[in-house]
Design a protein around this motif. Structure first.
Motif, short mmCIF file in Angstrom:
data_model
loop_
_atom_site.label_atom_id
_atom_site.label_comp_id
_atom_site.label_asym_id
_atom_site.label_seq_id
_atom_site.Cartn_x
_atom_site.Cartn_y
_atom_site.Cartn_z
N LYS A 10 18.36 -21.49 28.17
CA LYS A 10 19.14 -20.44 27.52
C LYS A 10 18.33 -19.76 26.41
O LYS A 10 18.42 -18.55 26.23
N LYS A 29 24.56 -5.80 27.08
CA LYS A 29 25.72 -6.32 27.81
C LYS A 29 25.30 -7.44 28.75
O LYS A 29 25.96 -8.47 28.86
N ASP A 32 24.39 -10.62 26.81
CA ASP A 32 25.61 -11.28 26.34
C ASP A 32 26.30 -12.03 27.48
O ASP A 32 26.70 -13.19 27.32
N MET A 33 26.39 -11.40 28.64
CA MET A 33 27.02 -12.02 29.80
C MET A 33 26.24 -13.27 30.22
O MET A 33 26.82 -14.33 30.45
N ARG A 34 24.92 -13.16 30.30
CA ARG A 34 24.08 -14.29 30.72
C ARG A 34 24.19 -15.46 29.74
O ARG A 34 24.27 -16.62 30.15
N LEU A 35 24.20 -15.18 28.44
CA LEU A 35 24.31 -16.25 27.45
C LEU A 35 25.63 -16.99 27.61
O LEU A 35 25.67 -18.23 27.55
N LYS A 36 26.71 -16.26 27.84
CA LYS A 36 28.01 -16.91 28.05
C LYS A 36 28.00 -17.74 29.33
O LYS A 36 28.55 -18.84 29.36
N GLU A 37 27.37 -17.21 30.38
CA GLU A 37 27.29 -17.96 31.65
C GLU A 37 26.46 -19.23 31.48
O GLU A 37 26.77 -20.26 32.07
N ASP A 39 26.21 -20.93 28.68
CA ASP A 39 27.05 -21.85 27.89
C ASP A 39 28.08 -22.56 28.76
O ASP A 39 28.37 -23.73 28.54
N SER A 40 28.62 -21.86 29.76
CA SER A 40 29.64 -22.46 30.62
C SER A 40 29.04 -23.10 31.88
O SER A 40 29.77 -23.48 32.79
N GLU A 42 27.47 -21.83 34.35
CA GLU A 42 27.73 -21.07 35.57
C GLU A 42 26.46 -20.64 36.27
O GLU A 42 26.48 -20.32 37.45
#
Length: 160
Positions: A10, A29, A32-37, A39-40, A42
């Motif tokens: 990450k 954008k 941000d999306m990749r960082l959240k993915e 973290d979860s 995904e």
């Protein structure tokens, strides 16, 4: 040349910036999306690296987002966000990244892989068909990052 094929962490997401199109707002954008993915849990992101620079990326999604047929936990994954630096295109590096990624995932026990390809992208279809993505299983529609409609193709391998 000493190309390295590997999975990134990450903390290295920012280094993908150079592979993204010149739209800074879209990059932010996407980042941000990749960082959240990450973290979860995904996604994983595989890269080609040379002298500390990323020349290509292939993200692997473990969770279905657009189509329920994209993934099945512990069985089917969805390679997406395949990018290659323009100066590296035509050298076979993209195919080596695909091969490295698929081999790593097969060693982890995955036996099915899906990929979305725009119907008019003959070059991509030719490459993916060579890797066994030949069974059309679904139809997808574009999003903010790629507005194109696509066919979802599957590759299956037999467990040893």
């Amino acid at each position: 040349m000493n190309y390295v094929f590997r999975k990134i962490t990450k903390d290295e997401i920012d280094r993908l910036h150079d592979l993204f199109p010149d739209n800074e707002q879209m990059w932010l954008k996407y980042q941000d999306m990749r960082l959240k993915e990450f973290d979860s849990k995904e996604i994983d992101v595989y890269v080609i690296e040379l002298d500390g620079s990323f020349l290509g990326e292939l993200s692997i999604n473990y969770i279905s987002h657009d189509l329920p047929s994209e993934t099945i936990p512990n069985q089917r994954v969805y390679p997406q966000a395949f990018r290659l630096d323009k100066k590296c295109q035509g050298l076979g590096l993209g195919q080596k990244l695909i091969q490295f990624t698929l081999s790593d995932l097969e060693q982890q026990g995955y036996t099915e892989f899906t990929i979305g390809v725009e119907d008019d992208n003959e070059i991509a279809k030719h490459i993916y068909f060579k890797f066994g993505f030949i069974e059309a299983i679904d139809r997808g529609y574009g999003d903010a990052f790629d507005p194109s409609d696509y066919t979802l193709y599957m590759r299956r391998i037999q467990k040893k």
